[in-house]
Motif scaffolding. Structure first.
Motif, PDB file in Angstrom:
ATOM      1  N   THR A  56       0.992  -1.099   0.017  1.00 33.14           N
ATOM      2  CA  THR A  56       0.174   0.261  -0.086  1.00 33.14           C
ATOM      3  C   THR A  56       0.733   1.447   0.348  1.00 33.14           C
ATOM      4  O   THR A  56       0.469   2.273  -0.282  1.00 33.14           O
ATOM      5  CB  THR A  56      -0.698  -0.126   1.667  1.00 33.14           C
ATOM      6  OG1 THR A  56      -0.119  -0.191   2.497  1.00 33.14           O
ATOM      7  CG2 THR A  56      -1.741  -0.819   1.169  1.00 33.14           C
ATOM      8  N   VAL A  58       2.046   2.564   2.744  1.00 32.49           N
ATOM      9  CA  VAL A  58       1.569   3.243   4.132  1.00 32.49           C
ATOM     10  C   VAL A  58       2.731   2.546   5.090  1.00 32.49           C
ATOM     11  O   VAL A  58       3.483   2.015   4.887  1.00 32.49           O
ATOM     12  CB  VAL A  58       0.314   3.210   4.937  1.00 32.49           C
ATOM     13  CG1 VAL A  58       0.423   3.676   6.074  1.00 32.49           C
ATOM     14  CG2 VAL A  58      -0.656   3.187   3.902  1.00 32.49           C
ATOM     15  N   THR A  86       3.631   8.434   5.313  1.00 31.88           N
ATOM     16  CA  THR A  86       3.465   8.423   3.912  1.00 31.88           C
ATOM     17  C   THR A  86       2.051   7.902   3.711  1.00 31.88           C
ATOM     18  O   THR A  86       1.941   6.601   4.972  1.00 31.88           O
ATOM     19  CB  THR A  86       4.136   7.614   3.137  1.00 31.88           C
ATOM     20  OG1 THR A  86       3.353   7.972   1.876  1.00 31.88           O
ATOM     21  CG2 THR A  86       4.677   6.861   2.956  1.00 31.88           C
ATOM     22  N   THR A  87       1.033   8.401   3.682  1.00 30.44           N
ATOM     23  CA  THR A  87      -0.597   7.234   3.875  1.00 30.44           C
ATOM     24  C   THR A  87      -1.002   6.466   2.532  1.00 30.44           C
ATOM     25  O   THR A  87      -1.571   5.686   1.960  1.00 30.44           O
ATOM     26  CB  THR A  87      -1.258   7.926   3.658  1.00 30.44           C
ATOM     27  OG1 THR A  87      -1.321   9.294   2.324  1.00 30.44           O
ATOM     28  CG2 THR A  87      -2.045   9.266   4.409  1.00 30.44           C
ATOM     29  N   GLY A  88       0.488   6.725   1.424  1.00 36.24           N
ATOM     30  CA  GLY A  88       0.484   5.259   0.208  1.00 36.24           C
ATOM     31  C   GLY A  88      -0.171   6.787  -0.822  1.00 36.24           C
ATOM     32  O   GLY A  88       1.038   6.417  -1.996  1.00 36.24           O
ATOM     33  N   ALA A  89      -0.580   7.072  -1.097  1.00 35.61           N
ATOM     34  CA  ALA A  89      -1.592   8.125  -1.848  1.00 35.61           C
ATOM     35  C   ALA A  89      -0.764   9.176  -2.113  1.00 35.61           C
ATOM     36  O   ALA A  89      -0.903   9.585  -3.087  1.00 35.61           O
ATOM     37  CB  ALA A  89      -2.999   8.273  -1.730  1.00 35.61           C
ATOM     38  N   ASP A  90      -0.330   9.603  -0.816  1.00 38.16           N
ATOM     39  CA  ASP A  90       0.835  11.142  -1.520  1.00 38.16           C
ATOM     40  C   ASP A  90       1.931  11.195  -1.810  1.00 38.16           C
ATOM     41  O   ASP A  90       2.387   9.610  -1.178  1.00 38.16           O
ATOM     42  CB  ASP A  90       0.751  11.920  -0.152  1.00 38.16           C
ATOM     43  CG  ASP A  90       1.485  11.223   0.864  1.00 38.16           C
ATOM     44  OD1 ASP A  90       1.826   9.884   1.080  1.00 38.16           O
ATOM     45  OD2 ASP A  90       1.455  11.651   2.099  1.00 38.16           O
ATOM     46  N   THR A  91       2.914  12.403  -2.075  1.00 35.33           N
ATOM     47  CA  THR A  91       3.981  12.163  -2.451  1.00 35.33           C
ATOM     48  C   THR A  91       4.945  12.796  -1.600  1.00 35.33           C
ATOM     49  O   THR A  91       5.737  12.876  -1.623  1.00 35.33           O
ATOM     50  CB  THR A  91       4.571  12.903  -4.350  1.00 35.33           C
ATOM     51  OG1 THR A  91       3.626  13.510  -4.133  1.00 35.33           O
ATOM     52  CG2 THR A  91       4.138  11.592  -4.739  1.00 35.33           C
TER      53      THR A  91
END
Length: 133
Positions: A56, A58, A86-91
């Motif tokens: 993911t 994350v 990191t949440t996995g969706a953000d860079t």
């Protein structure tokens, strides 16, 4: 003063680690070597601990590194401590970076400050410092 350098990771060596407790993400430790260029030039050796899910993206890391080289032409050594999540969706990580007080030597004696690690979409890594000497 503010300054920026780019860096590449020249070595990533996982270290044996077993917490004895199973969580939802992998936990580990690695030793890392970086080469820095630009206004911040030199090398850094990093102790890197993480809790991260490779599927993911994350996770969170904490790191302590030793740096030798120059910052805006001033030569010496210092320590940096940093962490990011990191949440996995953000860079863009929610990062915190600090120059360890009293760690500077040579022309960097007395340096204090904070900073950030940025990663461009093309993968270029930057070390940004806001420091006082």
């Amino acid at each position: 003063m503010q300054t920026t350098g780019t860096f590449t990771v020249s070595d990533w060596t996982p270290q044996p680690y077993a917490s004895g407790i199973t969580t939802g993400v992998d936990v580990g430790h690695a030793h890392m070597r970086k080469t820095l260029d630009g206004a911040i030039t030199g090398t850094a050796h990093t102790q890197f601990s993480y809790a991260y899910d490779n599927t993911t993206g994350v996770g969170t890391y904490v790191a302590l590194e030793t740096f030798t080289g120059s910052i805006d032409g001033r030569t010496g050594t210092l320590n940096l401590a940093h962490t990011a999540t990191t949440t996995g969706a953000d860079t863009r990580h929610a990062a915190q970076l600090v120059i360890v007080p009293a760690s500077g030597t040579g022309d960097l004696t007395g340096i204090t400050g904070t900073g950030d690690i940025r990663i461009d979409p093309d993968g270029t890594h930057h070390l940004d410092l806001d420091y006082t000497l």
